[in-house]
Design a protein around this motif. Sequence first.
Motif, PDB file in Angstrom:
ATOM      1  N   PRO A 292     -11.212   7.391  19.203  1.00  0.00           N
ATOM      2  CA  PRO A 292     -11.818   6.127  18.766  1.00  0.00           C
ATOM      3  C   PRO A 292     -13.131   6.282  18.004  1.00  0.00           C
ATOM      4  O   PRO A 292     -13.663   5.298  17.507  1.00  0.00           O
ATOM      5  N   ASP A 293     -13.638   7.514  17.915  1.00  0.00           N
ATOM      6  CA  ASP A 293     -14.830   7.742  17.092  1.00  0.00           C
ATOM      7  C   ASP A 293     -14.495   7.753  15.607  1.00  0.00           C
ATOM      8  O   ASP A 293     -15.387   7.679  14.770  1.00  0.00           O
ATOM      9  N   TYR A 294     -13.195   7.878  15.292  1.00  0.00           N
ATOM     10  CA  TYR A 294     -12.770   7.921  13.898  1.00  0.00           C
ATOM     11  C   TYR A 294     -12.156   6.598  13.466  1.00  0.00           C
ATOM     12  O   TYR A 294     -11.438   5.942  14.236  1.00  0.00           O
ATOM     13  N   LEU A 295     -12.425   6.247  12.224  1.00  0.00           N
ATOM     14  CA  LEU A 295     -11.725   5.151  11.566  1.00  0.00           C
ATOM     15  C   LEU A 295     -10.748   5.751  10.557  1.00  0.00           C
ATOM     16  O   LEU A 295     -11.076   6.731   9.883  1.00  0.00           O
ATOM     17  N   GLY A 296      -9.584   5.171  10.476  1.00  0.00           N
ATOM     18  CA  GLY A 296      -8.608   5.593   9.478  1.00  0.00           C
ATOM     19  C   GLY A 296      -8.635   4.615   8.319  1.00  0.00           C
ATOM     20  O   GLY A 296      -8.242   3.451   8.475  1.00  0.00           O
ATOM     21  N   TYR A 297      -9.136   5.061   7.173  1.00  0.00           N
ATOM     22  CA  TYR A 297      -9.113   4.217   5.978  1.00  0.00           C
ATOM     23  C   TYR A 297      -7.728   4.352   5.351  1.00  0.00           C
ATOM     24  O   TYR A 297      -7.290   5.464   5.035  1.00  0.00           O
ATOM     25  N   GLY A 298      -7.054   3.243   5.221  1.00  0.00           N
ATOM     26  CA  GLY A 298      -5.655   3.313   4.832  1.00  0.00           C
ATOM     27  C   GLY A 298      -5.283   2.398   3.687  1.00  0.00           C
ATOM     28  O   GLY A 298      -5.949   1.404   3.415  1.00  0.00           O
ATOM     29  N   VAL A 299      -4.204   2.787   3.015  1.00  0.00           N
ATOM     30  CA  VAL A 299      -3.549   1.947   2.022  1.00  0.00           C
ATOM     31  C   VAL A 299      -2.058   2.080   2.281  1.00  0.00           C
ATOM     32  O   VAL A 299      -1.558   3.182   2.532  1.00  0.00           O
ATOM     33  N   ASP A 300      -1.344   0.961   2.242  1.00  0.00           N
ATOM     34  CA  ASP A 300       0.070   1.024   2.591  1.00  0.00           C
ATOM     35  C   ASP A 300       0.916   0.170   1.665  1.00  0.00           C
ATOM     36  O   ASP A 300       0.429  -0.727   0.988  1.00  0.00           O
ATOM     37  N   LEU A 301       2.204   0.484   1.655  1.00  0.00           N
ATOM     38  CA  LEU A 301       3.199  -0.308   0.934  1.00  0.00           C
ATOM     39  C   LEU A 301       4.444  -0.336   1.809  1.00  0.00           C
ATOM     40  O   LEU A 301       4.899   0.711   2.284  1.00  0.00           O
ATOM     41  N   GLN A 302       4.992  -1.509   2.029  1.00  0.00           N
ATOM     42  CA  GLN A 302       6.085  -1.662   2.990  1.00  0.00           C
ATOM     43  C   GLN A 302       7.399  -1.076   2.510  1.00  0.00           C
ATOM     44  O   GLN A 302       8.308  -0.836   3.308  1.00  0.00           O
ATOM     45  N   THR A 303       7.546  -0.873   1.217  1.00  0.00           N
ATOM     46  CA  THR A 303       8.808  -0.367   0.685  1.00  0.00           C
ATOM     47  C   THR A 303       8.578   0.939  -0.057  1.00  0.00           C
ATOM     48  O   THR A 303       8.159   0.951  -1.208  1.00  0.00           O
ATOM     49  N   GLY A 304       8.840   2.043   0.629  1.00  0.00           N
ATOM     50  CA  GLY A 304       8.736   3.370   0.026  1.00  0.00           C
ATOM     51  C   GLY A 304      10.091   4.027   0.031  1.00  0.00           C
ATOM     52  O   GLY A 304      10.944   3.778  -0.820  1.00  0.00           O
ATOM     53  N   GLY A 305      10.329   4.877   1.044  1.00  0.00           N
ATOM     54  CA  GLY A 305      11.620   5.542   1.157  1.00  0.00           C
ATOM     55  C   GLY A 305      12.783   4.582   1.288  1.00  0.00           C
ATOM     56  O   GLY A 305      13.921   4.912   0.942  1.00  0.00           O
ATOM     57  N   VAL A 306      12.501   3.373   1.770  1.00  0.00           N
ATOM     58  CA  VAL A 306      13.573   2.384   1.896  1.00  0.00           C
ATOM     59  C   VAL A 306      14.161   2.031   0.532  1.00  0.00           C
ATOM     60  O   VAL A 306      15.329   1.616   0.436  1.00  0.00           O
ATOM     61  N   CYS A 307      13.410   2.234  -0.542  1.00  0.00           N
ATOM     62  CA  CYS A 307      13.929   1.995  -1.896  1.00  0.00           C
ATOM     63  C   CYS A 307      15.035   2.989  -2.226  1.00  0.00           C
ATOM     64  O   CYS A 307      16.046   2.630  -2.855  1.00  0.00           O
ATOM     65  N   LEU A 308      14.849   4.255  -1.819  1.00  0.00           N
ATOM     66  CA  LEU A 308      15.888   5.252  -2.057  1.00  0.00           C
ATOM     67  C   LEU A 308      17.094   4.979  -1.170  1.00  0.00           C
ATOM     68  O   LEU A 308      18.246   5.180  -1.587  1.00  0.00           O
ATOM     69  N   ARG A 309      16.840   4.494   0.048  1.00  0.00           N
ATOM     70  CA  ARG A 309      17.962   4.124   0.912  1.00  0.00           C
ATOM     71  C   ARG A 309      18.744   2.965   0.298  1.00  0.00           C
ATOM     72  O   ARG A 309      19.983   2.943   0.343  1.00  0.00           O
ATOM     73  N   TRP A 310      18.031   2.013  -0.288  1.00  0.00           N
ATOM     74  CA  TRP A 310      18.685   0.900  -0.987  1.00  0.00           C
ATOM     75  C   TRP A 310      19.581   1.429  -2.111  1.00  0.00           C
ATOM     76  O   TRP A 310      20.728   0.992  -2.256  1.00  0.00           O
ATOM     77  N   MET A 311      19.076   2.399  -2.876  1.00  0.00           N
ATOM     78  CA  MET A 311      19.871   2.998  -3.945  1.00  0.00           C
ATOM     79  C   MET A 311      21.112   3.674  -3.367  1.00  0.00           C
ATOM     80  O   MET A 311      22.221   3.504  -3.867  1.00  0.00           O
ATOM     81  N   ARG A 312      20.907   4.427  -2.295  1.00  0.00           N
ATOM     82  CA  ARG A 312      22.045   5.115  -1.665  1.00  0.00           C
ATOM     83  C   ARG A 312      23.103   4.124  -1.185  1.00  0.00           C
ATOM     84  O   ARG A 312      24.301   4.296  -1.445  1.00  0.00           O
ATOM     85  N   ASP A 313      22.665   3.075  -0.499  1.00  0.00           N
ATOM     86  CA  ASP A 313      23.610   2.139   0.113  1.00  0.00           C
ATOM     87  C   ASP A 313      24.292   1.233  -0.900  1.00  0.00           C
ATOM     88  O   ASP A 313      25.460   0.854  -0.719  1.00  0.00           O
ATOM     89  N   GLN A 314      23.578   0.872  -1.964  1.00  0.00           N
ATOM     90  CA  GLN A 314      24.130  -0.090  -2.921  1.00  0.00           C
ATOM     91  C   GLN A 314      24.899   0.561  -4.081  1.00  0.00           C
ATOM     92  O   GLN A 314      25.821  -0.041  -4.626  1.00  0.00           O
ATOM     93  N   PHE A 315      24.522   1.778  -4.450  1.00  0.00           N
ATOM     94  CA  PHE A 315      25.070   2.352  -5.685  1.00  0.00           C
ATOM     95  C   PHE A 315      25.659   3.753  -5.517  1.00  0.00           C
ATOM     96  O   PHE A 315      26.093   4.348  -6.500  1.00  0.00           O
ATOM     97  N   CYS A 316      25.658   4.280  -4.287  1.00  0.00           N
ATOM     98  CA  CYS A 316      26.133   5.658  -4.112  1.00  0.00           C
ATOM     99  C   CYS A 316      27.211   5.759  -3.027  1.00  0.00           C
ATOM    100  O   CYS A 316      27.126   6.609  -2.130  1.00  0.00           O
ATOM    101  N   PRO A 317      28.278   4.943  -3.103  1.00  0.00           N
ATOM    102  CA  PRO A 317      29.317   5.027  -2.070  1.00  0.00           C
ATOM    103  C   PRO A 317      30.050   6.365  -2.080  1.00  0.00           C
ATOM    104  O   PRO A 317      30.424   6.883  -1.018  1.00  0.00           O
TER     105      PRO A 317
END
Length: 486
Positions: A292-317
């Motif tokens: 708890p002596d440390y703070l984590g300075y962060g930046v995030d995006l909710q859709t990262g690897g899930v974009c590649l999963r979307w490609m796999r599931d939608q266009f790579c049967p």
Amino acid sequence: MSTRYILAHDLGTTGNKAILVDEEGNIKGSAWFSYPTYMPKPGVAEQNAEDWWRAVVMSTKELIKKEKISPRDIVAIGISGLTPNCLPVNREGVPLGRAMIHMDVRAQPIATKLEKEISMDFIHRFMLKTGARIDPRVDFVRILWIKNNKPKIYEKTHKFLQAKDYIVLKLTNVFTTDYTDASLGFGLFNFREKRYDEEALDTFGIPLEKLPEPHLSTEIVGEVTEKAAKETGLNVGTPVIAGAADAAAINLGAGAERPNIAVLNLGGSIFVTVLSKKIMDKPHFYFVQIDPDYLGYGVDLQTGGVCLRWMRDQFCPMEKLVASAIDIDAYRLLDSEAERIKPGSDDLIFLPYFAGGPSVKFNSKAKGAFFGLTLTHTKAHLIRSIMEGIAYEFRYMIEHMENLDLEVKEVRLCGGGSKSSLWGKIIASVLGREILVPSYPTDSSAYGAALAAGVGVGLFKDLEEAQGRVKLFNRYVPEPEWHDKY
């Protein structure tokens, strides 16, 4: 004397990973159990808390059976999990609806209203004390959304919980959370005073009694009950540690619970965290760490690897069928296709904003895009451009950190995407930096929870000794020609 083990669970976006860690800090075995995300309309992303528990029960049983260990040899249980979640439960701990997971942005109108109605002076003070944002993805905003839109559920709610808190509740019958989730999940934790911020609770009209009590991530908060033991196969009385939000557990599990290291997590979502004891004199997003002596300075995006999963599931049967037939991961076939494409994907640009973005200046209405499509582009171009677009988002994040005067001397990569040597080389080449991969890159969050639990029951003297168990597994270096192109 028999070997002592720590059992750790990491509730992720797509499923639960369970691991067994021995007293030397080695992962002995793992198990996985998936669960669905419900997305009935744009902006809504929910999960069922009972699915989380079922995944924990099944993966625990499988792991004990597969590794042929006695439940008596498990001396501690650590939990990490996706966050924020905003799960309302009643006094008996029964969920009053599905959890609003990190990709859910339906509370945007509440965030907009708060920004208009609350003074800038308060917002400035609030951010300096808590590191939280007025953001539809943070749970104090979602609590207000439930209060306005589902008042009956709000009235019945005894506590709002995060994912790992619900599992702790099911194991111990104790309503609790830890500092990291009180900070990152609820967005209401005053890091200086190590408690919920009274002024914020007052201003937002959120009763303190509806929030679980926060503890240190390494603190024992309860023991496995007889009921939980019957369901899971665990021993009655096994200590359960408070645990940590996945974004905090990853830093410990990656051996980066110290300053000047940027941890890149390439999972379903992506984020970058740099730890520091420095307190900014201007508002910025940060959250309390396992130490708890440390703070984590962060930046995030909710859709990262899930974009590649979307490609796999939608266009790579076909790739999925072939992978299943020869018993390999379909992502390896996607890698093979993308490897044929030159850096830059022939000027095809991908924006990974499938649930809002970009990371540094978030707009919930932003949309994803392929830009520059021509008749010469193939599916392989699309796959590589997704990898490149996410690599550029990481670069954007790190440059933002450095603009805050947070020095980045080392970069570590974790998450499922770290298994792809192509993706690792792309990220290294886009950043122009060497990237180190820790010993358990796809299990860093669960491993961090296990190390914290080991400290909690005295297997490790302190967090520094626990972190010393983390070794380096791999490294990716920039390809000079690729870097020049990028």
